[in-house]
Design a protein around this motif. Structure first.
Motif, short mmCIF file in Angstrom:
data_model
loop_
_atom_site.label_atom_id
_atom_site.label_comp_id
_atom_site.label_asym_id
_atom_site.label_seq_id
_atom_site.Cartn_x
_atom_site.Cartn_y
_atom_site.Cartn_z
N SER A 199 0.84 -1.20 0.00
CA SER A 199 0.00 0.00 0.00
C SER A 199 0.88 1.25 0.00
CB SER A 199 -0.92 0.01 1.23
OG SER A 199 -1.87 -1.02 1.15
N CYS A 200 0.42 2.25 -0.72
CA CYS A 200 1.12 3.53 -0.75
C CYS A 200 0.68 4.35 0.46
CB CYS A 200 0.81 4.29 -2.04
SG CYS A 200 1.48 3.51 -3.52
N ASN A 201 1.62 4.76 1.25
CA ASN A 201 1.32 5.55 2.43
C ASN A 201 0.85 6.94 2.05
OD1 ASN A 201 2.09 3.50 4.25
ND2 ASN A 201 4.24 4.06 4.05
N PRO A 202 0.16 7.63 2.95
CA PRO A 202 -0.17 9.04 2.70
C PRO A 202 1.11 9.82 2.39
CG PRO A 202 -1.38 8.25 4.61
CD PRO A 202 -0.42 7.15 4.23
N ILE B 160 -4.25 6.34 2.29
CA ILE B 160 -3.42 5.32 1.65
C ILE B 160 -3.97 4.98 0.27
CG2 ILE B 160 -2.70 4.35 3.88
CD1 ILE B 160 -4.66 2.04 3.37
N ASP B 161 -3.08 4.56 -0.59
CA ASP B 161 -3.43 4.08 -1.94
C ASP B 161 -4.20 5.11 -2.75
OD1 ASP B 161 -2.15 1.68 -1.49
OD2 ASP B 161 -3.97 0.64 -0.83
N MET B 162 -3.74 6.35 -2.71
CA MET B 162 -4.37 7.39 -3.51
C MET B 162 -3.83 7.32 -4.94
SD MET B 162 -6.46 9.22 -1.60
CE MET B 162 -6.57 10.86 -2.30
N HIS B 163 -4.74 7.55 -5.89
CA HIS B 163 -4.33 7.55 -7.30
C HIS B 163 -3.79 8.92 -7.72
CE1 HIS B 163 -5.85 3.56 -8.40
NE2 HIS B 163 -6.85 3.79 -7.57
#
Length: 657
Positions: A325-328, A357-360
Motif C-alpha cells: 500500500s502507498c502511504n499518505p 493510503i493508496d491514492m491515485h
C-alpha cells in the motif's frame, strides 16, 4: 476448470472483483484428466500451471470447478517440472467456491494434503441431519438392500475384491464385509453431510411435501381424467411446480425450507476453514457465513481469529498483494503491462499532498496552506514580512541610521570649512546636494522595512529612483565640470563662457527630470500596491509590495545604470588631470563600486524569494551609497581634519606651478 461453467465463472467474477479493487496475477484453466494418448499433453499443461502457482507472489488462489474438481486440483503439487514439492508447503491460501467439494480419486486416498491446510471454502448452508451417521454405518455391501454402486465403492475404498460366483476368486485381497467406514481416511471419505448432499436431502423432502400437498388437495384425481400419458405427465409437473412455490417446512435438521418469488431456494453459505492435522486427519470448521436474509451490510460475517492458516504463514493472516500500500504522501503509478493493482509508489510533487493510503492522485494545497513534512496533510501558512524586529532587520536599520549619522557629520564638516580651498575647488553646491541626497538614500531604505502599506508601496521605489538619480547626477555633473574646467584653462579656449553654476544646475536638473518623468509614468499607469505572495515560500504567506510594472522598475534601474556608466567613463578619462584636489580618480573608484553592486543586484533579485527579496535591494542601496560616501568624501575629510596644511591656496598654487 476448462469448460463452459469455468468460462461463465470468469465472465461474472473478473469484472466483479475488479470493481472491488481485486486483480488477478494469472488466470489458468485446468484441463480435465483423461486417459489416452493426450494424457502427456495434459500432464505437461498441469506442470506449467503448477510452476506458475509456485513462482507467483500471489498468496491466494481462487479455485472454481465442479463437485469432483478437488481430485484434479490435488494433482498440481505433484506436477512441477523443476522440483518435487509434495512435502513442501506452497505458501498459498486456496479459496474454493461452493461448487467445489473435497473429493479424492481412489489412488489419492493416502496422498499428502498439507497444501489444503488453512484453505477456505464456501459451502451451501447445511446442518447435521439426525441419524445420518448411523445410516451410513448400516450400509454394507452384503445387506439385502445393497446395490452395485455400494459393492463397487467398497472394493475401491478398501482395496479389496469380492469373489465372483461366475469368474471365481480374483487376484487381490478379499473383501470380508467387516471393514468399517470410520477407518477410511478423512481426506478420502467424509461421514458428515456435504452441502451438495444436504441440497439433495432438502430437494427430496420438498418434492415429497409438494406431492403430499397436491394429493391432499384432490387435484391428482382430477388430473387422471386427461387422456394420454404425456398429457398427464406434463399436467402433473405443472401442478407439482405450483405446490413447490408455496412450500414451506422445517426439515429434520431444524432448518426452514422455502422458495422465494423467483422459485429459488432461500439459503445462504457457510465459510469453512479446512484443517489437516499432522496425521492427515481432516476436519472442517465453520468460521463465517453469508446470510441472504440479513440486513444490508450484515450479510457477510467472519471470525478471523477462528481461522487456522497454513503453517507457512505462522498463524499470521496472509497478505496477497502485487504491491504494498502507498502511504499518505505518495500516490500510485501503474506498472505498464501489468494488472491494475501492480503499481509503484511515488512521492507527491512539491506543493501537493495525499491524505489517505493508496491514492491515485495527489491534490494541490488550498490557498493559505502548505503540505506537511511527509506531504500527508495541510498546515496553515503563517503570515510574514520583513520587519524591524528580526535580527537582519535590526542590523540593516542600525547600519542605515549609522550611515545617516556619518553623512550628517561629513556635511557638518564641509559646512564648517566651506571657505577652504578643498571645499570650494569642486562646486560646493554640488557637494552639498550630493551629501543631502546620500543622506536621503540611507533614509529611504527604511521604507522597505516593516509591514507593507499603500503609501509605503507607492513611494518607496519612486523615492529610491529619484533620490539616487540626484546623487548620481551630482557625481556626473561634478565629473563633467572637472573636465570642462581644465579645458577652459587652455589659452584661447571658448569653454570659459560655459563655466558657472548655470551649466551645472542645468545638467543636474535635466538628468533628474528624466528619472522623475519615468517614475511619474510608472505611478500613473501601473503603480505599486500591497500584495500577498502565497507561492514563493511554501510555509509562509508573504506580505509584500507588488511593483505593478516590473518593466518600469527595470527602466528606473536602467536609467540609473546609464548615469553611473557615463559618470564612470568620464571620471576614468579625467582621472590623470593635474590638480591638487582633482576628484576624478575618487569618482572612478566610487562609480566602479556603484556599477558592480547594481550589476550583481539583478541576478540576486531574481533568485531571491519571500520576505528577503527586499533585503537584496536594501543591501544594494546601502552598499552603493556607502561606496559614494567613502571614496568621494573620506579623502577630503582626511585632508580637512588631519592634514589642514594641505588645505591651503598656497599649496594649490605650488602644485599647479
Amino acid at each position: 476448470m476448462d469448460n463452459d461453467n469455468g468460462e461463465r465463472f470468469l465472465q461474472m467474477v473478473v469484472p466483479l472483483f475488479s470493481r472491488s479493487g481485486v486483480c488477478f496475477a494469472f488466470i489458468k484453466k485446468i484441463p480435465e484428466i483423461v486417459l489416452g494418448p493426450d494424457i502427456q499433453e495434459v500432464l505437461k499443461e498441469g506442470a506449467k500451471i503448477s510452476d506458475k502457482i509456485m513462482d507467483s507472489t500471489a498468496n491466494v488462489l481462487v479455485a472454481n470447478g465442479e463437485s469432483y474438481s478437488m481430485g484434479l486440483f490435488r494433482w498440481l503439487p505433484y506436477l512441477s517440472e523443476r522440483r518435487h514439492v509434495s512435502n513442501t508447503p506452497i505458501g498459498k491460501v486456496m479459496i474454493a467456491t461452493a461448487q467445489v467439494e473435497f473429493t479424492s480419486f481412489v489412488y489419492q486416498r493416502n496422498w499428502n494434503t498439507d497444501f489444503l491446510h488453512g484453505a477456505l471454502s464456501f459451502r451451501i448452508q447445511s446442518n447435521d441431519v439426525p441419524g445420518f451417521e448411523q445410516f451410513l454405518n448400516t450400509k454394507h455391501p452384503s445387506s439385502p438392500k445393497g446395490d452395485g454402486f455400494l459393492r463397487s465403492f467398497w472394493q475401491q475404498a478398501f482395496s479389496c475384491v469380492f469373489p465372483d460366483p461366475i469368474l471365481g476368486n480374483l487376484d487381490g485381497d478379499k473383501c470380508t464385509g467387516d471393514e468399517k467406514l470410520e477407518y477410511l481416511p478423512g481426506t478420502f471419505f467424509e461421514k458428515s453431510l456435504s452441502g451438495h448432499s444436504y441440497n439433495v436431502y432438502n430437494a427430496v423432502h420438498a418434492v415429497a411435501h409438494a406431492l403430499h400437498a397436491m394429493s391432499s388437495s384432490g387435484l391428482k384425481n382430477r388430473g387422471m381424467v386427461a387422456r394420454g400419458g404425456v398429457t398427464f405427465q406434463s399436467q402433473l409437473q405443472w401442478q407439482l411446480h405450483y405446490f413447490l412455490k408455496l412450500l414451506s417446512f422445517n426439515n429434520s435438521a431444524g432448518d426452514k425450507v422455502f422458495f422465494n418469488e423467483n422459485g429459488e431456494l432461500v439459503t445462504g453459505f457457510d465459510v469453512i476453514n479446512w484443517i489437516v492435522s499432522s496425521n492427515q486427519s481432516f476436519q472442517r470448521v465453520k468460521v463465517g457465513r453469508m446470510d441472504t436474509e440479513a440486513a444490508p451490510g450484515q450479510a457477510f460475517t467472519i471470525i478471523p481469529d477462528a481461522i487456522t492458516w497454513n503453517r507457512w504463514f505462522n498463524q499470521t493472516p496472509p497478505l496477497s498483494a502485487c504491491s504494498k500500500s502507498c502511504n499518505p504522501g505518495a500516490r500510485k503509478k501503474l506498472k505498464e503491462g501489468e494488472p491494475f493493482c501492480c503499481y509503484d509508489c511515488i512521492a507527491c510533487p512539491k506543493g501537493m499532498i495525499s491524505g489517505e493510503i493508496d491514492m491515485h492522485y495527489c491534490h494541490l494545497c488550498e490557498d493559505g496552506k502548505y503540505p506537511s513534512k511527509h506531504q500527508n496533510f495541510y498546515v496553515p501558512k503563517s503570515v510574514n514580512f520583513f520587519s524591524y524586529e528580526e535580527p537582519l532587520g535590526i542590523i540593516l536599520t542600525a547600519f542605515a541610521l549609522l550611515s545617516c549619522l556619518i553623512t550628517a557629520l561629513v556635511l557638518r564638516v564641509f559646512l564648517k570649512h566651506h571657505e577652504t580651498p578643498i571645499v570650494k575647488a569642486n562646486n560646493r553646491h554640488l557637494t552639498y546636494s550630493l551629501l543631502i541626497s546620500l543622506l536621503l538614500c540611507f533614509l529611504c531604505t527604511l521604507l522597505f522595512i516593516g509591514q507593507p502599506q499603500s503609501v509605503m508601496c507607492l513611494l518607496r521605489q519612486a523615492a529610491f529612483g529619484i533620490i539616487f538619480s540626484v546623487a548620481v547626477s551630482c557625481v556626473l555633473t561634478k565629473t563633467v565640470m572637472v573636465v570642462l574646467a581644465f579645458r577652459a584653462t587652455k589659452p584661447g579656449s571658448k569653454m570659459r563662457k560655459w563655466m558657472g553654476k548655470g551649466l551645472a544646475n542645468t545638467l543636474l536638473i535635466s538628468c533628474c527630470l528624466i528619472q522623475a518623468g519615468i517614475c511619474i509614468a510608472w505611478l500613473a499607469t501601473a503603480s505599486p500596491f500591497p500584495d500577498i505572495d502565497l507561492h514563493s515560500v511554501a510555509e509562509e504567506i508573504i506580505l509584500e509590495c507588488n511593483e505593478g510594472s516590473i518593466t518600469m522598475f527595470y527602466c528606473v534601474l536602467g536609467y540609473l545604470g546609464f548615469l553611473a556608466s557615463v559618470s564612470f567613463v568620464v571620471a576614468f578619462l579625467a582621472r590623470k588631470l593635474p590638480d591638487s584636489f582633482n576628484e576624478a580618480k575618487f569618482i572612478t573608484f566610487s562609480m566602479l563600486v556603484f556599477c558592480s553592486v547594481w550589476l550583481s543586484f539583478v541576478p540576486s533579485y531574481l533568485s531571491t524569494k519571500g520576505k528577503y527579496l527586499v533585503t537584496v535591494e536594501i543591501f544594494s542601496i546601502l552598499a552603493s551609497s556607502s561606496g559614494l560616501l567613502f571614496f568621494i568624501f573620506f579623502p577630503k575629510c582626511y585632508i580637512i581634519l588631519l592634514r589642514p596644511e594641505l588645505n591651503k591656496k598656497e599649496h594649490l598654487i605650488q602644485r599647479r606651478g
